[in-house]
Design a protein around this motif. Structure first.
Motif, PDB file in Angstrom:
ATOM      1  N   SER A 110      58.468 -15.912  58.154  1.00  0.00           N
ATOM      2  CA  SER A 110      59.723 -16.406  58.727  1.00  0.00           C
ATOM      3  C   SER A 110      60.855 -16.325  57.721  1.00  0.00           C
ATOM      4  N   GLN A 111      60.574 -16.641  56.450  1.00  0.00           N
ATOM      5  CA  GLN A 111      61.601 -16.535  55.421  1.00  0.00           C
ATOM      6  C   GLN A 111      62.016 -15.088  55.215  1.00  0.00           C
ATOM      7  N   ALA A 112      61.040 -14.194  55.246  1.00  0.00           N
ATOM      8  CA  ALA A 112      61.353 -12.775  55.078  1.00  0.00           C
ATOM      9  C   ALA A 112      62.242 -12.283  56.206  1.00  0.00           C
ATOM     10  N   GLN A 113      61.971 -12.742  57.433  1.00  0.00           N
ATOM     11  CA  GLN A 113      62.773 -12.310  58.564  1.00  0.00           C
ATOM     12  C   GLN A 113      64.198 -12.833  58.457  1.00  0.00           C
ATOM     13  N   ILE A 114      64.350 -14.091  58.036  1.00  0.00           N
ATOM     14  CA  ILE A 114      65.683 -14.665  57.859  1.00  0.00           C
ATOM     15  C   ILE A 114      66.460 -13.881  56.805  1.00  0.00           C
ATOM     16  N   ALA A 115      65.784 -13.594  55.683  1.00  0.00           N
ATOM     17  CA  ALA A 115      66.439 -12.851  54.606  1.00  0.00           C
ATOM     18  C   ALA A 115      66.841 -11.463  55.069  1.00  0.00           C
ATOM     19  N   SER A 116      65.929 -10.807  55.776  1.00  0.00           N
ATOM     20  CA  SER A 116      66.204  -9.449  56.223  1.00  0.00           C
ATOM     21  C   SER A 116      67.384  -9.409  57.180  1.00  0.00           C
ATOM     22  N   ASP A 117      67.425 -10.350  58.118  1.00  0.00           N
ATOM     23  CA  ASP A 117      68.517 -10.389  59.088  1.00  0.00           C
ATOM     24  C   ASP A 117      69.849 -10.692  58.414  1.00  0.00           C
ATOM     25  N   ALA A 118      69.827 -11.579  57.417  1.00  0.00           N
ATOM     26  CA  ALA A 118      71.067 -11.983  56.756  1.00  0.00           C
ATOM     27  C   ALA A 118      71.630 -10.891  55.856  1.00  0.00           C
ATOM     28  N   LEU A 119      70.755 -10.121  55.245  1.00  0.00           N
ATOM     29  CA  LEU A 119      71.194  -9.180  54.222  1.00  0.00           C
ATOM     30  C   LEU A 119      71.188  -7.724  54.664  1.00  0.00           C
ATOM     31  N   ARG A 120      70.588  -7.427  55.816  1.00  0.00           N
ATOM     32  CA  ARG A 120      70.502  -6.033  56.245  1.00  0.00           C
ATOM     33  C   ARG A 120      71.864  -5.348  56.342  1.00  0.00           C
ATOM     34  N   PRO A 121      72.934  -6.019  56.830  1.00  0.00           N
ATOM     35  CA  PRO A 121      74.234  -5.330  56.891  1.00  0.00           C
ATOM     36  C   PRO A 121      74.737  -4.847  55.535  1.00  0.00           C
ATOM     37  N   LEU A 122      74.265  -5.466  54.450  1.00  0.00           N
ATOM     38  CA  LEU A 122      74.729  -5.063  53.128  1.00  0.00           C
ATOM     39  C   LEU A 122      74.122  -3.734  52.682  1.00  0.00           C
ATOM     40  N   ASN A 123      73.046  -3.298  53.331  1.00  0.00           N
ATOM     41  CA  ASN A 123      72.444  -2.019  52.964  1.00  0.00           C
ATOM     42  C   ASN A 123      73.440  -0.874  53.109  1.00  0.00           C
ATOM     43  N   GLY A 124      74.218  -0.908  54.192  1.00  0.00           N
ATOM     44  CA  GLY A 124      75.201   0.148  54.410  1.00  0.00           C
ATOM     45  C   GLY A 124      76.295   0.141  53.360  1.00  0.00           C
ATOM     46  N   VAL A 125      76.692  -1.058  52.920  1.00  0.00           N
ATOM     47  CA  VAL A 125      77.710  -1.165  51.871  1.00  0.00           C
ATOM     48  C   VAL A 125      77.189  -0.573  50.567  1.00  0.00           C
ATOM     49  N   VAL A 126      75.946  -0.908  50.234  1.00  0.00           N
ATOM     50  CA  VAL A 126      75.334  -0.382  49.012  1.00  0.00           C
ATOM     51  C   VAL A 126      75.242   1.139  49.075  1.00  0.00           C
ATOM     52  N   ARG A 127      74.819   1.641  50.203  1.00  0.00           N
ATOM     53  CA  ARG A 127      74.646   3.090  50.357  1.00  0.00           C
ATOM     54  C   ARG A 127      75.979   3.821  50.204  1.00  0.00           C
ATOM     55  N   SER A 128      77.031   3.324  50.857  1.00  0.00           N
ATOM     56  CA  SER A 128      78.345   3.965  50.757  1.00  0.00           C
ATOM     57  C   SER A 128      78.895   3.891  49.338  1.00  0.00           C
ATOM     58  N   ALA A 129      78.699   2.749  48.683  1.00  0.00           N
ATOM     59  CA  ALA A 129      79.191   2.595  47.315  1.00  0.00           C
ATOM     60  C   ALA A 129      78.496   3.568  46.374  1.00  0.00           C
ATOM     61  N   ARG A 130      77.211   3.716  46.539  1.00  0.00           N
ATOM     62  CA  ARG A 130      76.473   4.645  45.687  1.00  0.00           C
ATOM     63  C   ARG A 130      76.934   6.082  45.905  1.00  0.00           C
ATOM     64  N   MET A 131      77.132   6.467  47.148  1.00  0.00           N
ATOM     65  CA  MET A 131      77.578   7.826  47.421  1.00  0.00           C
ATOM     66  C   MET A 131      78.970   8.077  46.845  1.00  0.00           C
ATOM     67  N   ALA A 132      79.844   7.073  46.914  1.00  0.00           N
ATOM     68  CA  ALA A 132      81.182   7.221  46.344  1.00  0.00           C
ATOM     69  C   ALA A 132      81.108   7.376  44.830  1.00  0.00           C
ATOM     70  N   ALA A 133      80.257   6.588  44.187  1.00  0.00           N
ATOM     71  CA  ALA A 133      80.120   6.666  42.735  1.00  0.00           C
ATOM     72  C   ALA A 133      79.522   8.001  42.310  1.00  0.00           C
ATOM     73  N   VAL A 134      78.508   8.458  43.018  1.00  0.00           N
ATOM     74  CA  VAL A 134      77.887   9.745  42.692  1.00  0.00           C
ATOM     75  C   VAL A 134      78.898  10.875  42.854  1.00  0.00           C
ATOM     76  N   SER A 135      79.679  10.833  43.923  1.00  0.00           N
ATOM     77  CA  SER A 135      80.698  11.861  44.143  1.00  0.00           C
ATOM     78  C   SER A 135      81.710  11.877  43.000  1.00  0.00           C
ATOM     79  N   ALA A 136      82.117  10.691  42.541  1.00  0.00           N
ATOM     80  CA  ALA A 136      83.076  10.614  41.439  1.00  0.00           C
ATOM     81  C   ALA A 136      82.489  11.186  40.152  1.00  0.00           C
ATOM     82  N   ILE A 137      81.211  10.921  39.906  1.00  0.00           N
ATOM     83  CA  ILE A 137      80.565  11.443  38.696  1.00  0.00           C
ATOM     84  C   ILE A 137      80.433  12.964  38.776  1.00  0.00           C
ATOM     85  N   LEU A 138      80.066  13.472  39.946  1.00  0.00           N
ATOM     86  CA  LEU A 138      79.957  14.922  40.110  1.00  0.00           C
ATOM     87  C   LEU A 138      81.295  15.605  39.831  1.00  0.00           C
ATOM     88  N   HIS A 139      82.368  15.057  40.366  1.00  0.00           N
ATOM     89  CA  HIS A 139      83.683  15.667  40.175  1.00  0.00           C
ATOM     90  C   HIS A 139      84.181  15.529  38.743  1.00  0.00           C
TER      91      HIS A 139
END
Length: 310
Positions: free
Chosen positions: A276-305
């Motif tokens: 139950s705790q895992a489910q609560i944590a997953s539901d609360a934090l899952r939207p942040l996965n997309g933020v992390v993913r976009s931030a990483r891609m932006a940083a990688v793109s900046a390093i490549l350039h």
């Protein structure tokens, strides 16, 4: 660094730009697996890269560098004015997840395998967009799956696919990504203290466990030319991802976000919470996965350039 495709893209790009030696590329990849190999998936990819075909024997690590060099092609005019920077933007990273497959060519085996892996590298030839290829990493393990002990990672194979053309890639703005990430850091830290993780059995210091997860990723180097802002974004993204992993548990996170699951490789965070705790944590934090993913891609793109800014 959270996946081998990022290591390969950053260091191969630095090598092509004259900012790193071939050994730097090989050393970065060796941290993922003791043995590397590269294989063409189809005859067209073999023709673009010089890999053997129809012989499917894996080529060795040095052949991976030769494959990259062949994939970007040779300048049409060897001494032309644009030769030094002609390879800018020829190497890019994809991090597809279910529901967001931007950059993947539809209906292709490359697209299916890249989505399954959660990562891929795109290499384009600036003089021939139809010669683009994609690389997907595949890990190999030793050991019997019926054994109680985890199988031992023994090799990393790069499968090279021909693409129908150079894909259209999204631009991720580093400033916007950093702004969104600041809010994500606060949300993740608040969640760590409020969703009940401190009361979970066997977890006396959840923040110490987050630090342990972070430490497991810090042995991966980043090229020296990387902008400080991009490094800061990567560090903050890793911090948020570690909190998500510790809070939700590795077993649940691996289903929700392949990139996040790889971040915590080697650190056992599963089983620290009740279901139950895992489910609560997953539901609360899952939207942040997309933020992390976009931030990483932006940083990688900046390093490549940044490798081509001279």
């Amino acid at each position: 660094m959270w996946c081998p495709s990022v290591s390969l893209s950053l260091w191969a790009n630095a090598w092509l730009a004259g900012k790193a030696a071939p050994d730097d590329v090989l050393d970065a990849l060796s941290l993922w697996a003791p043995k590397q190999s590269v294989t063409a998936y189809d005859a067209v990819a073999a023709g673009h890269t010089g890999l053997p075909w129809p012989d499917m024997d894996d080529a060795g690590t040095v052949s991976l560098l030769q494959t990259l060099r062949a994939a970007v092609g040779r300048p049409v005019v060897p001494n032309g004015p644009n030769v030094p920077g002609r390879l800018r933007g020829t190497i890019n990273v994809l991090s597809p997840v279910p529901g967001d497959v931007r950059g993947l060519p539809p209906g292709t085996q490359f697209g299916r395998d890249a989505l399954a892996a959660g990562e891929a590298v795109i290499i384009t030839n600036p003089d021939d967009p139809n010669a683009a290829v994609g690389l997907v990493p595949e890990f190999s393990y030793e050991g019997d799956e019926t054994d109680d002990e985890d199988p031992e990672l023994c090799a990393l194979s790069w499968i090279v696919y021909s693409l129908p053309g150079a894909p259209v890639l999204d631009h991720h703005d580093l400033g916007d990504a950093e702004y969104a990430l600041r809010s994500a850091v606060r949300s993740a830290a608040d969640a760590l203290g409020t969703i009940g993780l401190e009361g979970a059995a066997g977890v006396e210091d959840p923040r110490g466990l987050v630090e342990q997860v972070l430490e497991s990723t810090r042995h991966h180097r980043i090229p020296d030319h990387a902008p400080s802002r991009a490094l800061r974004v990567l560090e903050n993204a890793a911090h948020v991802d570690a909190i998500i992993a510790v809070s939700a548990g590795l077993s649940r996170l691996s289903d929700a976000d392949p990139l996040g699951a790889r971040v915590v490789a080697g650190v056992d965070v599963a089983g620290t919470q009740s279901s139950s705790q895992a489910q609560i944590a997953s539901d609360a934090l899952r939207p942040l996965n997309g933020v992390v993913r976009s931030a990483r891609m932006a940083a990688v793109s900046a390093i490549l350039h940044s490798a081509w800014n001279d």
